[in-house]
Design a protein around this motif. Sequence first.
Motif, PDB file in Angstrom:
ATOM      1  N   VAL A 125      58.384 -68.753 -11.582  1.00 42.63           N
ATOM      2  CA  VAL A 125      58.872 -69.324 -12.847  1.00 42.63           C
ATOM      3  C   VAL A 125      59.735 -68.297 -13.574  1.00 42.63           C
ATOM      4  CG1 VAL A 125      58.130 -70.084 -15.152  1.00 42.63           C
ATOM      5  CG2 VAL A 125      57.015 -71.013 -13.119  1.00 42.63           C
ATOM      6  N   ILE A 126      59.264 -67.038 -13.602  1.00 39.06           N
ATOM      7  CA  ILE A 126      60.040 -65.989 -14.287  1.00 39.06           C
ATOM      8  C   ILE A 126      61.406 -65.827 -13.608  1.00 39.06           C
ATOM      9  CG2 ILE A 126      60.125 -63.501 -14.796  1.00 39.06           C
ATOM     10  CD1 ILE A 126      57.041 -63.651 -15.071  1.00 39.06           C
ATOM     11  N   VAL A 127      61.382 -65.781 -12.264  1.00 37.35           N
ATOM     12  CA  VAL A 127      62.644 -65.628 -11.525  1.00 37.35           C
ATOM     13  C   VAL A 127      63.558 -66.823 -11.796  1.00 37.35           C
ATOM     14  CG1 VAL A 127      63.652 -65.489  -9.204  1.00 37.35           C
ATOM     15  CG2 VAL A 127      61.612 -64.171  -9.745  1.00 37.35           C
ATOM     16  N   TRP A 128      62.978 -68.027 -11.820  1.00 39.86           N
ATOM     17  CA  TRP A 128      63.776 -69.239 -12.040  1.00 39.86           C
ATOM     18  C   TRP A 128      64.431 -69.207 -13.427  1.00 39.86           C
ATOM     19  CZ3 TRP A 128      62.974 -73.568 -15.371  1.00 39.86           C
ATOM     20  CH2 TRP A 128      63.841 -74.646 -15.120  1.00 39.86           C
ATOM     21  N   VAL A 129      63.655 -68.792 -14.425  1.00 40.71           N
ATOM     22  CA  VAL A 129      64.197 -68.730 -15.793  1.00 40.71           C
ATOM     23  C   VAL A 129      65.401 -67.787 -15.840  1.00 40.71           C
ATOM     24  CG1 VAL A 129      63.703 -67.923 -18.131  1.00 40.71           C
ATOM     25  CG2 VAL A 129      62.084 -69.424 -16.967  1.00 40.71           C
ATOM     26  N   PHE A 130      65.253 -66.620 -15.207  1.00 41.44           N
ATOM     27  CA  PHE A 130      66.337 -65.639 -15.289  1.00 41.44           C
ATOM     28  C   PHE A 130      67.486 -65.948 -14.336  1.00 41.44           C
ATOM     29  CE2 PHE A 130      63.137 -63.327 -17.592  1.00 41.44           C
ATOM     30  CZ  PHE A 130      63.882 -62.679 -18.559  1.00 41.44           C
ATOM     31  N   GLN A 131      67.122 -66.366 -13.131  1.00 46.13           N
ATOM     32  CA  GLN A 131      68.156 -66.564 -12.120  1.00 46.13           C
ATOM     33  C   GLN A 131      68.849 -67.917 -12.207  1.00 46.13           C
ATOM     34  OE1 GLN A 131      69.512 -64.600  -9.349  1.00 46.13           O
ATOM     35  NE2 GLN A 131      68.866 -63.213 -10.970  1.00 46.13           N
ATOM     36  N   VAL A 132      68.180 -68.949 -12.668  1.00 46.69           N
ATOM     37  CA  VAL A 132      68.792 -70.278 -12.712  1.00 46.69           C
ATOM     38  C   VAL A 132      69.146 -70.668 -14.144  1.00 46.69           C
ATOM     39  CG1 VAL A 132      68.473 -72.706 -12.120  1.00 46.69           C
ATOM     40  CG2 VAL A 132      67.562 -70.940 -10.611  1.00 46.69           C
ATOM     41  N   LEU A 133      68.180 -70.577 -15.029  1.00 49.07           N
ATOM     42  CA  LEU A 133      68.412 -71.061 -16.397  1.00 49.07           C
ATOM     43  C   LEU A 133      69.343 -70.154 -17.200  1.00 49.07           C
ATOM     44  CD1 LEU A 133      65.228 -72.486 -18.126  1.00 49.07           C
ATOM     45  CD2 LEU A 133      67.269 -73.660 -17.346  1.00 49.07           C
ATOM     46  N   LEU A 134      69.067 -68.861 -17.144  1.00 50.15           N
ATOM     47  CA  LEU A 134      69.786 -67.952 -18.049  1.00 50.15           C
ATOM     48  C   LEU A 134      70.926 -67.185 -17.390  1.00 50.15           C
ATOM     49  CD1 LEU A 134      66.735 -66.505 -19.999  1.00 50.15           C
ATOM     50  CD2 LEU A 134      68.311 -68.261 -20.743  1.00 50.15           C
ATOM     51  N   LEU A 135      71.206 -67.470 -16.110  1.00 50.17           N
ATOM     52  CA  LEU A 135      72.226 -66.683 -15.414  1.00 50.17           C
ATOM     53  C   LEU A 135      73.603 -66.831 -16.078  1.00 50.17           C
ATOM     54  CD1 LEU A 135      72.684 -64.809 -12.988  1.00 50.17           C
ATOM     55  CD2 LEU A 135      73.433 -66.808 -11.713  1.00 50.17           C
ATOM     56  N   ASP A 136      73.986 -68.088 -16.385  1.00 54.81           N
ATOM     57  CA  ASP A 136      75.291 -68.334 -17.023  1.00 54.81           C
ATOM     58  C   ASP A 136      75.424 -67.567 -18.326  1.00 54.81           C
ATOM     59  OD1 ASP A 136      76.232 -69.875 -15.096  1.00 54.81           O
ATOM     60  OD2 ASP A 136      75.931 -71.811 -16.113  1.00 54.81           O
ATOM     61  N   TYR A 137      74.351 -67.649 -19.084  1.00 57.98           N
ATOM     62  CA  TYR A 137      74.375 -66.998 -20.395  1.00 57.98           C
ATOM     63  C   TYR A 137      74.585 -65.497 -20.241  1.00 57.98           C
ATOM     64  CZ  TYR A 137      72.583 -65.098 -24.737  1.00 57.98           C
ATOM     65  OH  TYR A 137      72.448 -64.379 -25.892  1.00 57.98           O
ATOM     66  N   PHE A 138      73.776 -64.883 -19.313  1.00 64.55           N
ATOM     67  CA  PHE A 138      73.892 -63.436 -19.125  1.00 64.55           C
ATOM     68  C   PHE A 138      75.274 -63.047 -18.618  1.00 64.55           C
ATOM     69  CE2 PHE A 138      69.123 -63.344 -18.883  1.00 64.55           C
ATOM     70  CZ  PHE A 138      68.967 -62.542 -20.002  1.00 64.55           C
ATOM     71  N   TYR A 139      75.800 -63.884 -17.710  1.00 70.11           N
ATOM     72  CA  TYR A 139      77.121 -63.615 -17.125  1.00 70.11           C
ATOM     73  C   TYR A 139      78.199 -63.641 -18.211  1.00 70.11           C
ATOM     74  CZ  TYR A 139      81.269 -64.312 -14.255  1.00 70.11           C
ATOM     75  OH  TYR A 139      82.505 -64.192 -13.701  1.00 70.11           O
ATOM     76  N   GLU A 140      78.116 -64.670 -19.068  1.00 72.83           N
ATOM     77  CA  GLU A 140      79.092 -64.825 -20.148  1.00 72.83           C
ATOM     78  C   GLU A 140      79.027 -63.640 -21.108  1.00 72.83           C
ATOM     79  OE1 GLU A 140      79.362 -69.202 -20.806  1.00 72.83           O
ATOM     80  OE2 GLU A 140      79.505 -68.496 -22.886  1.00 72.83           O
ATOM     81  N   GLN A 141      77.807 -63.265 -21.433  1.00 74.66           N
ATOM     82  CA  GLN A 141      77.621 -62.138 -22.352  1.00 74.66           C
ATOM     83  C   GLN A 141      78.217 -60.852 -21.783  1.00 74.66           C
ATOM     84  OE1 GLN A 141      76.449 -62.317 -25.547  1.00 74.66           O
ATOM     85  NE2 GLN A 141      76.569 -64.487 -25.034  1.00 74.66           N
ATOM     86  N   THR A 142      78.010 -60.640 -20.491  1.00 75.72           N
ATOM     87  CA  THR A 142      78.537 -59.432 -19.842  1.00 75.72           C
ATOM     88  C   THR A 142      80.064 -59.452 -19.894  1.00 75.72           C
ATOM     89  OG1 THR A 142      76.724 -59.765 -18.320  1.00 75.72           O
ATOM     90  CG2 THR A 142      78.251 -58.012 -17.753  1.00 75.72           C
ATOM     91  N   LYS A 143      80.640 -60.602 -19.592  1.00 82.64           N
ATOM     92  CA  LYS A 143      82.106 -60.715 -19.570  1.00 82.64           C
ATOM     93  C   LYS A 143      82.688 -60.493 -20.975  1.00 82.64           C
ATOM     94  CE  LYS A 143      83.501 -61.431 -15.441  1.00 82.64           C
ATOM     95  NZ  LYS A 143      84.363 -60.400 -14.867  1.00 82.64           N
ATOM     96  N   LEU A 144      82.040 -61.089 -21.994  1.00 83.14           N
ATOM     97  CA  LEU A 144      82.540 -60.935 -23.356  1.00 83.14           C
ATOM     98  C   LEU A 144      82.432 -59.478 -23.812  1.00 83.14           C
ATOM     99  CD1 LEU A 144      81.241 -64.218 -25.020  1.00 83.14           C
ATOM    100  CD2 LEU A 144      83.570 -63.683 -24.272  1.00 83.14           C
TER     101      LEU A 144
END
Length: 505
Positions: free
Chosen positions: A38-57
């Motif tokens: 569940v933890i991996v799913w939250v970070f790898q599936v649910l929040l991946l876009d968000y983290f990626y966007e934040q890194t790019k910005l």
Amino acid sequence: MKSRSVNKKSKLFNKVTGAGIRSRLVMGFTMFVLMILVIVWVFQVLLLDYFYEQTKLAELERVLDGIESNIDSTDLDLVCAELASEYDVCISVYKIENGELGEPTISKEVSPTCVIHYSDTETLNSYYSQALSAGGEFTDSFPLAPGAFRDPIKGDHRRPSMADRNDNDNFFVVAVSVKALEDRSGNEYAAFINLRFTPVRAIEQTRSVQFGYIAGVVVLATVIFGLIFSSRIARPLEKMTRSAEIMAQGDYSASFDEEGYRETKRLAKTLNYAVDEISKTEKLQRELIANISHDLRTPLTLISGYSEMMRDIPGENTPENSQLIVDETRRLTTLVNDMLDFSKYSSGFEVPELKIFDLTESVKKTMCRYSELVRQNGYCIRFDADTNVTIYADERMILQVIYNLLNNAVNYTGDDKTVYIKQTIYGDRVRISITDTGVGISADNLSQIWDRYYKVVKNHKRAVTGSGLGLSIVSRLLQLHSAAYGVESTEGVGSTFWFELPISK
Ligand code: ADP
């Protein structure tokens, strides 16, 4: 009767309910793995876009800061080139003239999605004014239309601009950032940065399916591993439980296999030790009961018979009858003491407490117990020892060996009432031999005298009746010390009993 109680006990053991080790462990492992998934799913599936966007910005921000801090530098063009290639962004810097974008002073185009290079001045000016009204900086990210790379009329390849923005699509997402800058001389600039997001959303479906497979495989592997692992723990415990149930039903031949993990091995070892101890106690108990019923009955019958006779029949209260009761009571005492000693030593209940002591002195100490007999009855006990010898043994046990042998020698010695004790040293061993001048023992009897309750029917020189256990106790005690011992006897000449022990320096 017995089988009924056994059944009752078995039922009692079977009544124990609750989850077993296997189910608990498998459930525990599975829950743990599910939690991780569940933890991996939250970070790898649910929040991946968000983290990626934040890194790019954050990268955009870093590029803008880089340009700002080098705005006065003559190498600004080089700095922008480096930033553009390092972060894979397009850069253009415009000089502001009369509040509007003038000519571009720097232009770095690194990718086909450099929308800032192909947008009209009006759009760029509107971004600039949004930056000004937002406090100097403005960032916008938006998708491009699927056909943005092709000329709608000619069908040729072309470069998209901000006009190709299409908020309904999410394939190519670009981010445009504008910052209003000012150099030391008060000249104003507008720095435009533009980067492209890799379309992570597009593979979201694939990622979810893949994650589902991974989760399934991991959970299956966990259940299999949990079953194997828990079996390894549970099996020795189940075996031990079966042995313990056998033991609880009074069968002390039960043994516990010392297998599995360290803890279970240790438990089995402790239980084996406990069974051993319990069976020894049980054996001792059985020995005592057998001996008591067999040997104590005779003197007790005599004592009670004579006492009743003296009480009921006039004239029977004679000194002879009283003496018989006294003698039988003494016999009884000797018997009880010998029985207790024999049962104790032969059941393995008593183990030797080894220490270094002076054997020669022990012999002398034992001789002292006979000083009264020697003085009153004219007995003569000689001890021949060149030097004092120390041994490593249980002093109390060895004293008893010497006492029993000396007691027999005194009881059976001849008319000269002499007993010889000799201490001889053979290399690293010491031998104690006790010789009497009595009737001796026939070859037939010689091999049996060490047996329990074995008595050669002969008249004793002293009026002391033995229990028939003295030599059995001696033999048991010497065996406990792994000592060599034996007897040489010639009928009519006398007997020599001996034992050997290693000398301790
Ligand atoms: P008890 O208490 O009857 O002496 P023991 O076990 O000490 O029992 O001895 C067993 C038998 O061995 C005795 O009954 C006796 O007949 C014989 N025996 C033991 N020591 C001697 C000895 N020194 N001389 C002759 N016979 C002996």
